[in-house]
Design an enzyme around this catalytic site. Structure first.
Site, PDB file in Angstrom:
ATOM      1  N   ASP A  93      -1.196   6.438   6.240  1.00 23.00           N
ATOM      2  CA  ASP A  93      -1.795   7.635   5.654  1.00 23.00           C
ATOM      3  C   ASP A  93      -2.183   8.676   6.687  1.00 23.00           C
ATOM      4  O   ASP A  93      -2.451   9.826   6.352  1.00 23.00           O
ATOM      5  CB  ASP A  93      -3.079   7.259   4.906  1.00 23.00           C
ATOM      6  CG  ASP A  93      -2.801   6.699   3.539  1.00 23.00           C
ATOM      7  OD1 ASP A  93      -1.822   7.129   2.921  1.00 23.00           O
ATOM      8  OD2 ASP A  93      -3.575   5.836   3.095  1.00 23.00           O
TER       9      ASP A  93
HETATM   10  C1  BGC Z   1      -7.962   6.196   6.603  1.00 19.47           C
HETATM   11  C2  BGC Z   1      -6.830   5.452   6.000  1.00 19.47           C
HETATM   12  C3  BGC Z   1      -6.912   5.527   4.518  1.00 19.47           C
HETATM   13  C4  BGC Z   1      -7.042   6.957   4.051  1.00 19.47           C
HETATM   14  C5  BGC Z   1      -7.231   6.975   2.565  1.00 19.47           C
HETATM   15  C6  BGC Z   1      -7.990   7.602   6.081  1.00 19.47           C
HETATM   16  O1  BGC Z   1      -9.075   8.263   6.599  1.00 19.47           O
HETATM   17  O2  BGC Z   1      -7.897   6.159   7.991  1.00 19.47           O
HETATM   18  O3  BGC Z   1      -6.832   4.111   6.419  1.00 19.47           O
HETATM   19  O4  BGC Z   1      -5.785   4.970   3.940  1.00 19.47           O
HETATM   20  O5  BGC Z   1      -8.089   7.598   4.698  1.00 19.47           O
HETATM   21  O6  BGC Z   1      -7.882   8.000   2.023  1.00 19.47           O
HETATM   22  C1  NOJ Z   2      -5.426   2.205   3.841  1.00 19.64           C
HETATM   23  C2  NOJ Z   2      -4.723   2.614   2.604  1.00 19.64           C
HETATM   24  O1  NOJ Z   2      -5.363   2.053   1.486  1.00 19.64           O
HETATM   25  C3  NOJ Z   2      -3.282   2.176   2.634  1.00 19.64           C
HETATM   26  O2  NOJ Z   2      -2.621   2.673   1.514  1.00 19.64           O
HETATM   27  C4  NOJ Z   2      -2.639   2.652   3.899  1.00 19.64           C
HETATM   28  O3  NOJ Z   2      -1.333   2.169   3.910  1.00 19.64           O
HETATM   29  C5  NOJ Z   2      -3.399   2.209   5.122  1.00 19.64           C
HETATM   30  N1  NOJ Z   2      -4.747   2.642   5.020  1.00 19.64           N
HETATM   31  C6  NOJ Z   2      -2.786   2.736   6.419  1.00 19.64           C
HETATM   32  O4  NOJ Z   2      -3.035   4.069   6.598  1.00 19.64           O
END
Ligand code: BGC
Ligand code: NOJ
Length: 811
Positions: free
Chosen positions: A483
């Site tokens: 993400d």
């Molecule tokens: C986080 C991710 C997460 C995303 C979801 C980000 O700030 O680092 O791990 O999946 O937010 O909103």
């Molecule tokens: C958490 C999110 O829930 C997941 O969808 C994503 O793949 C990971 N973060 C990595 O960014």
């Protein structure tokens, strides 16, 4: 250092001090009604949706951490204490918390009084039950008082912590006998209320928080408890709560038990009132009447335990490794259920008001859950697919209550469509139920444009085919699985969401990770096409997969490992050409899992590079070298300090990809080494470093660049649960469901020894013994099914049998 121990016979983790490094929580509830409960009785309850139907209040980021919960106060002379230590934090003479599968138990003693709490949510009722047993362990009579306490949330948890000009005027309650009814907003758009009740006469109640605590006291010094008397106030606005007072006399050695019930009730629109302004209580009374006795409580708890025993029996291993046995048989499967239920919505790190159900998250959760309750997995697949758009893309999240896509975040995460194939394929491999592919499923919840689920999968597949960039690799869109790799966002101002800012689709930035996924899940799609008799479509799909493999080989290979992506300028991300972020874990795991590089030696090279560049003693980092400055062209990933989260943290989710990839090239020793590094039970004795619960996986462990290397964050709700279960059960232990039947093909360390697995699959119980006389890491020499030798690795499926015994002997 440990703060407790595993009690495997009871399937419990026993916490022996309330002063754990962080709150260590458990989840109660199996389906609609859920409670988060910490080892000091903190937490909260909601019905179906942690944002829209929050029943009790919790405050993240509070001055004193984790001090809102469902508390019991005991006043014994001038001493006031709680069996779970918080919130008074009165030192206890003894303390124990047992987090079990769907229930928790607390025992605290102080000055010869023992208070034992057992709390759980029955399998089929929207109610949390708590049995409180008070025992006088001393020689003299005790006159003590017991006070319960919950603080109501005004239902919408988001509004509840923001809209004070309204909220402080709307709180309403009713009290009848020992039952406190919370009915805020019931007069207008709600048809539900909450109840808190106890199965005995009470000596007082309180429904106003200010009366209970005193306007300036915290929960640690509630004025009414100090006074020893609740004032029977009916709250009007402000902060409604529910508290019961019970005066208890205990002879030496005597025990008294009370059953408390916190329930959720819904009435039909035309049946809301029993008199003007008086709520219809019939259903509440019926619900509460079921749990008036200790016998009824104990029976419901026994039902819950046998429900769970039945579920966990679906995969059971006996090996000489107690960590593997414990994680596979108990905790990993349990965490898979919790992530399936919650997605990423409600934990001690997810506030329950932000993300609802994630599209890719929920699809991946299915991988670890589908064998437990396939029918619920089926329903979930249809829900998820219903939020897909007609072009195959998808809302990235949806709200569990409405099941509608979340337009705040929208779509444009270009890995999402492929995860739907992954989840559906897992479901069909598990169940053999191809009828799901013929279900009529809407797009964006619009039935007028609905098609079969199979057509949804085709559009998922074609979304990637139709969205490729300059190197014929898939366009990344807003982001792929990572993400935080935001190659089209160019976010310059604080407050902009990295994920929704900027165009969702750029014509240039590409993802090698999605390319790997496309190969893996494109093949699974082709398998489904063949199964459904559409060979032409299968051939078309496989031809597209071949093109993608060529694109990866040509522009996705960096010499020693797979490239991660191309940015919006078509510069490589995750390449030796980069000054920071030269190697990323994701494409190494995904491409090798997809079989790319397995025949030409690149898979071995990529995984060796992972070991050389990304490995630490606490797990495999997501990338190296960490980004030391903010890269506008990369986005959120470079916003984190080095070593945390997606910037070179140990992101536990993709450690199993590496472990699985190792099994794909037959290296059982290394696959297991990777498995062990993040496996909670293996690292229990460094709990002071790891800090989160030693019985579940966390999303992230701080990487080598971080100040607190080895420290975990974001426990419970992570795709790690499903992927580690998939890894250990299907790849390391090697019991993999195929479309034709169970396949047996373990890849274990040479020294792992013989083991046996009981696996319930499509209604048949398989008792599988695996023998490894020559200490090999992979390869089955013979497979005996009910005494008969079978060619290959797949046990032919025969639904007419109840049990099947299998002996697999490794080479
Ligand atoms: C986080 C991710 C997460 C995303 C979801 C980000 O700030 O680092 O791990 O999946 O937010 O909103
Ligand atoms: C958490 C999110 O829930 C997941 O969808 C994503 O793949 C990971 N973060 C990595 O960014």
């Amino acid at each position: 250092m440990k703060y407790g121990f595993f009690d495997d016979n009871n399937k419990e983790y026993v916490i022996t001090t309330p002063k754990t490094p962080l709150p260590w929580i458990n989840y109660l509830g199996c389906k609609d009604f859920f409670t988060l409960l910490s080892n000091t009785c903190g937490g909260y309850t909601f019905y179906k949706d942690a944002k829209l139907l929050r029943m009790t209040r919790y405050r993240y980021n509070d001055t004193t951490p984790d001090t809102n919960g469902k508390y019991f106060y005991i006043k014994d002379g001038d001493t006031i204490w709680n069996p779970g230590w918080q919130p008074t934090k009165t030192e206890l003479d003894s303390y124990e918390c047992r987090h079990g599968i769907g229930y928790s138990k607390f025992t605290g003693t102080k000055n010869d009084v023992e208070a034992a709490l057992v709390t759980f949510v029955p399998v089929n009722d929207p109610v949390e039950l708590t049995k409180v047993t008070l025992t006088n362990k001393g020689a003299a009579k005790k006159d003590i008082q017991l006070f319960s306490y919950v603080e109501w949330c005004l239902w919408n948890a988001d509004d509840d912590m923001k809209n004070f000009q309204r909220n402080l005027s709307i709180g309403e309650v009713e009290v009848v006998d020992s039952t406190i009814y919370h009915k805020t907003e019931y007069r207008e758009r709600r048809n539900h209320y909450a109840v808190y009740s106890v199965n005995s006469k009470i000596d007082g109640f309180e429904t106003s928080r200010d009366e209970f605590r005193g306007a300036y006291n915290g929960p640690d010094k509630p004025a009414a408890v100090i006074e020893g008397k609740l004032h029977n106030t009916i709250a009007s606005g402000w902060y409604p709560i529910a508290s019961h007072q019970i005066n208890v006399s205990l002879e030496a050695g005597e025990s008294k038990t009370f059953v408390f019930a916190l329930g959720y009730v819904e009435n039909a629109e035309d049946d809301k009132w029993e008199a003007p302004s008086v709520i219809n209580k019939k259903k509440a009374i019926a619900l509460l009447s079921k749990y008036q006795t200790v016998e009824a409580f104990d029976l419901a708890l026994a039902e819950l335990c046998s429900y769970w025993d039945g579920l966990l029996a679906k995969f059971h291993i006996e090996s000489k490794d107690e960590h593997v046995n414990r994680m596979v048989n108990i905790w990993n499967q349990y965490q898979c259920m919790v992530t399936f239920n919650m997605s990423r919505s409600a934990s001690y790190y997810e506030s329950g008001i932000g993300r609802g159900m994630g599209f890719r998250d929920s699809c991946q959760d299915l991988l670890g859950f589908v064998h437990l309750i396939p029918d619920r997995a089926r329903e979930r697949i249809i829900d998820i697919a219903s939020t897909q758009f007609q072009d195959g893309s998808a809302y990235h999240q949806y709200q569990p209550l409405t099941k509608k896509g979340n337009s705040d975040i929208g779509s444009g995460f270009n890995d999402d469509p492929l995860w739907l194939i992954a989840g559906t394929s897992a479901y069909i491999r598990e169940t053999g139920d191809t009828s799901i592919l013929n279900e009529t499923v809407p797009y964006d919840n619009d039935m007028s444009v609905a098609t079969s689920l199979m057509e949804h999968l085709k559009r998922s597949f074609d979304y990637i085919v139709n969205h490729k960039g300059p190197h014929d690799l898939p366009l990344i869109g807003r982001a792929d699985w990572n993400d935080c790799l935001n190659l089209n966002c160019f976010s310059e101002h604080p407050g902009e969401s990295f994920q929704c800012f900027g165009p969702s689709e750029g014509p240039v930035a590409e993802s090698v990770f999605i390319a790997g996924m496309f190969v893996k899940y494109g093949r699974e799609y082709a398998d489904l096409c063949k199964l459904m008799g559409d060979n032409a479509e299968a051939d078309r799909a496989l031809a597209e997969v071949d093109k993608m493999i060529k694109a990866i080989e040509k522009d996705g290979w960096d010499g020693e490992w797979f490239v991660r992506a191309y940015d919006a300028y078509s510069h490589k991300v995750g390449s030796k050409e980069c000054d920071e972020g030269q190697i990323y874990i994701e494409p190494q795991g995904m491409c090798v899992m997809a079989g790319v590089g397995v025949d030409d030696g690149n898979a071995v090279k990529a995984l060796d590079s992972v070991k050389e560049k990304l490995d630490t003693k606490y797990g495999v980092m997501i990338l190296q070298p960490a980004y030391t400055r903010y890269h506008l062209e990369l986005g959120e990933i470079s916003s984190y300090p080095p070593g945390y989260k997606e910037n070179a943290g140990i992101f536990c989710h993709n450690n199993p990809w590496i472990s699985i990839a190792e099994t794909c090239i037959g290296r059982g020793d290394r696959a297991f080494e990777v498995y062990k590094k993040t496996c909670p039970s293996y690292i229990e004795d460094i709990s002071e470093i790891h800090r989160t619960e030693p019985y579940v996986y966390s999303q992230m462990v701080a990487g080598a660049d971080a100040k607190f290397h080895g420290e975990a964050k974001n426990s419970w709700l992570t795709g790690t649960a499903a992927w580690t279960f998939t890894n250990i059960s299907q790849y390391i232990l090697g019991i993999y469901p195929t479309l034709e039947g169970l396949s047996v093909n373990p890849c274990t360390p040479a020294e792992f020894g013989d083991f046996s697995v009981t696996r319930v699959y499509r209604g048949v119980t398989y008792n599988i013994e695996i023998k490894n006389p020559n200490k090999v890491q992979k390869g089955v020499a013979s497979l005996l099914v009910d005494g008969k030798e079978v060619e290959g690795n797949i046990i032919p499926f025969d639904g007419s049998k109840k049990t099947v015994s299998v002996v697999a002997t490794m080479k």
